[in-house]
Scaffold this active site. Structure first.
Site, PDB file in Angstrom:
ATOM      1  CB  CYS A  11      24.064  35.873  44.388  1.00 49.65           C
ATOM      2  SG  CYS A  11      24.634  35.463  46.035  1.00 49.65           S
TER       3      CYS A  11
HETATM    4  C1  BEZ Z   1      28.364  37.240  46.303  1.00 45.94           C
HETATM    5  O1  BEZ Z   1      27.343  36.685  45.913  1.00 45.94           O
HETATM    6  O2  BEZ Z   1      29.137  37.769  45.535  1.00 45.94           O
HETATM    7  C2  BEZ Z   1      28.700  37.250  47.767  1.00 45.94           C
HETATM    8  C3  BEZ Z   1      27.684  37.237  48.709  1.00 45.94           C
HETATM    9  C4  BEZ Z   1      28.027  37.288  50.050  1.00 45.94           C
HETATM   10  C5  BEZ Z   1      29.347  37.324  50.430  1.00 45.94           C
HETATM   11  C6  BEZ Z   1      30.357  37.288  49.462  1.00 45.94           C
HETATM   12  C7  BEZ Z   1      30.030  37.272  48.123  1.00 45.94           C
END
Ligand code: BEZ
Length: 210
Positions: A45
């Protein structure tokens, strides 16, 4: 609520990093991108929001306003934005909605319980100036989105809203397009003065008309 292409995107009020937002008022006459991410302070994210911030001029060029959403509270968003700016070498320049009560996540069907009953998936909605949903893409939490692909589809959506054309596989702006099947071949020369190639009666290409 399940949203489908052509549906009217629901209006809502929300708290965001840019203050309280009334979605339709905020959109005005622009196109809109509403995209959700699973959670703040997560690696994928962080890269996604940094990437979108760096593409602001590309969205502006296309008259598209971008807004992000997650179910974390505003105080979390505000702290995380500092990390995004620092690590992605940018400045987050679009609002992030704080949807702690899942009001908008549920309105836009952004929680897919068999993937996660807690976090929003990576949904993307493109909304046209009439507030119609023109594109829905859903990625899993583990896969960061390709925002150049999003820009490519917006180019196609804006072009095909204006002309009776469609865009072929892997099309990019500047490349030939196909003439919509609804256009009779005898009407093609007047509608497409740049010329056309008839490959099959149903497969007619023309230079990008705009
Ligand atoms: C991420 O944004 O890295 C992420 C968020 C939730 C689960 C897996 C990865």
């Amino acid at each position: 609520m399940t949203l489908r292409l052509g549906d009217i995107a629901p209006d809502f009020k929300a708290e965001s990093t840019a203050g309280p937002i009334s979605f339709y008022d905020w959109l005005g006459k622009s196109w809109g991108v509403l995209f959700s991410h699973p959670a703040d302070y997560t690696p994928v994210c962080t890269t996604e929001l940094g990437t979108v911030a760096k593409l602001k001029s590309e969205f502006d060029k296309r008259n598209v306003k971008v807004i992000a959403l997650s179910i974390d509270p505003l105080s979390s968003h505000e702290g995380w934005v500092k990390d995004i700016n620092e690590t992605q070498h940018t400045t987050v320049n679009f609002p992030i909605i704080a949807d702690s009560d899942y009001k908008i996540a549920n309105l836009y069907d952004m929680v897919h319980p068999n993937a996660s009953d807690r976090f929003t998936v990576r949904s993307v909605f493109v909304i046209d100036p009439d507030k119609k949903v023109k594109l829905i893409i859903i990625y899993p939490a583990s896969t960061g989105r390709n925002f150049n692909e999003l820009l490519r589809v917006i180019d196609s959506l804006q072009l095909t809203a204006q002309y009776s054309v469609a865009t072929p596989a892997n099309w990019k702006t500047g490349e030939d397009v196909v003439i919509a099947p609804s256009v009779k071949t005898e009407d093609v020369p007047a509608l497409f003065p740049k010329g056309f190639t008839l490959i099959k009666p149903y497969l007619r290409t023309t230079p990008q008309p705009n």
